[in-house]
Enzyme design. Sequence first.
Site, PDB file in Angstrom:
ATOM      1  N   ALA A 330     -32.888  79.120  -9.425  1.00 57.71           N
ATOM      2  CA  ALA A 330     -32.356  78.466 -10.628  1.00 57.71           C
ATOM      3  C   ALA A 330     -32.765  79.214 -11.889  1.00 57.71           C
ATOM      4  O   ALA A 330     -32.902  80.434 -11.887  1.00 57.71           O
ATOM      5  CB  ALA A 330     -32.775  77.001 -10.653  1.00 57.71           C
ATOM      6  N   SER A 331     -32.999  78.484 -12.963  1.00 55.96           N
ATOM      7  CA  SER A 331     -33.211  79.103 -14.281  1.00 55.96           C
ATOM      8  C   SER A 331     -34.541  79.824 -14.423  1.00 55.96           C
ATOM      9  O   SER A 331     -34.782  80.466 -15.449  1.00 55.96           O
ATOM     10  CB  SER A 331     -33.095  78.030 -15.368  1.00 55.96           C
ATOM     11  OG  SER A 331     -31.795  77.475 -15.386  1.00 55.96           O
ATOM     12  N   THR A 332     -35.414  79.732 -13.427  1.00 61.82           N
ATOM     13  CA  THR A 332     -36.692  80.439 -13.525  1.00 61.82           C
ATOM     14  C   THR A 332     -36.504  81.954 -13.581  1.00 61.82           C
ATOM     15  O   THR A 332     -37.411  82.679 -14.013  1.00 61.82           O
ATOM     16  CB  THR A 332     -37.595  80.100 -12.329  1.00 61.82           C
ATOM     17  OG1 THR A 332     -36.937  80.482 -11.111  1.00 61.82           O
ATOM     18  CG2 THR A 332     -37.908  78.614 -12.287  1.00 61.82           C
ATOM     19  N   LYS A 334     -34.204  83.525 -15.403  1.00 65.49           N
ATOM     20  CA  LYS A 334     -33.545  83.955 -16.639  1.00 65.49           C
ATOM     21  C   LYS A 334     -34.368  84.956 -17.457  1.00 65.49           C
ATOM     22  O   LYS A 334     -33.797  85.886 -18.038  1.00 65.49           O
ATOM     23  CB  LYS A 334     -33.166  82.729 -17.477  1.00 65.49           C
ATOM     24  CG  LYS A 334     -32.001  81.945 -16.870  1.00 65.49           C
ATOM     25  CD  LYS A 334     -31.693  80.669 -17.637  1.00 65.49           C
ATOM     26  CE  LYS A 334     -30.506  79.935 -17.008  1.00 65.49           C
ATOM     27  NZ  LYS A 334     -30.207  78.646 -17.667  1.00 65.49           N
TER      28      LYS A 334
END
Length: 640
Positions: A330-332, A334
């Site tokens: 997921a967004s980890t 980015k």
Amino acid sequence: MLKDRVQMRDHSAEGGLFFRRTLVAFIGMLVLMVVLFGNLYYLQILSFDTYQTRSNDNRIRVVPVAPTRGLIYDTNGVLLAENRPVYSLEIVPEEAGDVAKMADDLVALLELPPGTKEKFLAETKRQRRFKPVALYEKLSEKQVAIFSLNQYRYPGASIEAYLKRYYPFGDTLTHALGYVSKINTKDLERLDADGKLSNYAASKDIGKQGVEKYYEDVLHGTTGYQEVEVNNRGRIVRTLKFLPPIPGKDIYLNIDIRLQLRAQQLLAGRRGAVIMVDPKTGAILAMESSPSYDPNLFVNGISGPDYSGLLNDPARPLVNRTTQGIYAPASTVKPMMSVMGLNEGAITPTYRYFGGPTFSIPGTTKKFRDWKKWGHGWLDVYRAIEVSADTYFYDLAYRVGIDRINEYMTKFGFGQYSGVDIYEETKGVMPSREWKRKRWHQAWFQGDTISIGIGQGYWSATPIQLARGISILTQNGHDVTPHLLKRTTTATSSQDAPVNPNMALQVKDDNYWKVAREGMWRVINGHEGTGRRAFANTPYVAAGKSGTAQVIGLKENQTYNAHAIKEEHRDNALFVSFAPYEDPKAVIALVLENAGGGSVNAAPVARAMFDALLLPPEPQLPPAPPRKPAYEQMAQEKQP
């Protein structure tokens, strides 16, 4: 007259016949004596060495002696795995007389489990009567005391002590330490293939999981032996020679049991994983997978019902989630995607992008939604990380492409083994065109790339990979292998575990690393940061990134409602972070399965772990003095 004649014997002919018979007998005896003496010469002169060796083999036996297994300590010297004496009640059938009656009496006296007698009698049939056979191998101290008082009634019965592995912290460290258990057929085949079988001649146990298995050669030691003289029945008469075994080495881990216990406390009753790593050395300070199980169950042989319960538990306690749990990152990811974009020139620190509620590939109508229903407006890379804007990274992934994403993220450690010193690890998936062709027999589509931009789609990773990736980010591209071992010790020496940092990813400008780290700083310290509430009022400065990973896909117009779906279909909560900001002492990666938003649910766990590491422990109040009984206090007050 003829009838009255007397027949005369021919003595000369009889004498010749006797002589010939005697000569034949003598020659026969002479031949036999020659054969006899020839055979004696062959046996005692020509074959002396051969038969002397055979004679000694019948008289002298080599008995292997098992070494003591090395102990395991945490980084501060707290004992994590020890060897405890186990008391076994053994009977020599030859001295016991009526073995069946003695077994009945002892089972009743010591209240041993049902079936003990039957197992014992079956074993006595396979052993010689002068050899001891164990009636029961796990006597309690109370049972030992009871037998000791009554031993005079049971000739041939005695208690013997052996060392068995014991894990004093139970299920706290199972997935890191592993466990030892009885050697099985597969173990024997592997040891034989590796040329190590002779070193296990006297050993009954072997490391099965975790550190116990990975460092088996270090912990096991070297088998000794004793030469004993036996009689014709195989009974030992005396010991001729003794070569003591070499004990296994003790090992110290990087794990701090205080941090490990805190991680276990924070994850109690939840499914998930927490790993804390020193980014400079790769030392693993804590590694908790929840739920866990007690490894002591396996040491003496786990029962069928107990093993079946663990195997069929839907919470999967046997899986080490820190190294085997597969989750969409997921967004980890980015911040790491930002480093790639900066180095490829797709973005700059001042590049601005308008983040609307959705993103569409040019020329298509499919919409990829942002997590925020109305979008985030104008974004630079710092704010895109701070508010975790999906559309910003959709656009970045579209413009960079899957080939570049795969190249960079592989260098961050995704889709690769981390190198951690346990065997229980999976690689996850860092997708590529070739991977999809092999796995799904399909071509790669542009729409596949868009989801990869926010760590979704085909991308899957383990918590230890996330910790390694953020460690590389904090160290400007330098990588060190995550490892549990700190050092090994013997009576005379100790050796530190090697740390070999290498350049995992080199960028054109080191400022790109600072940009990504500043974006993570804003996640916790910025006024829009998704982790600002969890880290409010910390006396240290931290940086982090939350992630909320979808477990099931949603239709284009479908709204996510956690209360309307099954728990196992709810989002996973993730969080990665490091602290202190300027000189990181630790990186944390954690996941909580089906817990919902990462900033709300996972970030507080990371905060608590950093508090345990960076803040002084709370002072322990001294125990209150024992209170005197009322009558003593009254008597004391009456004294002048």
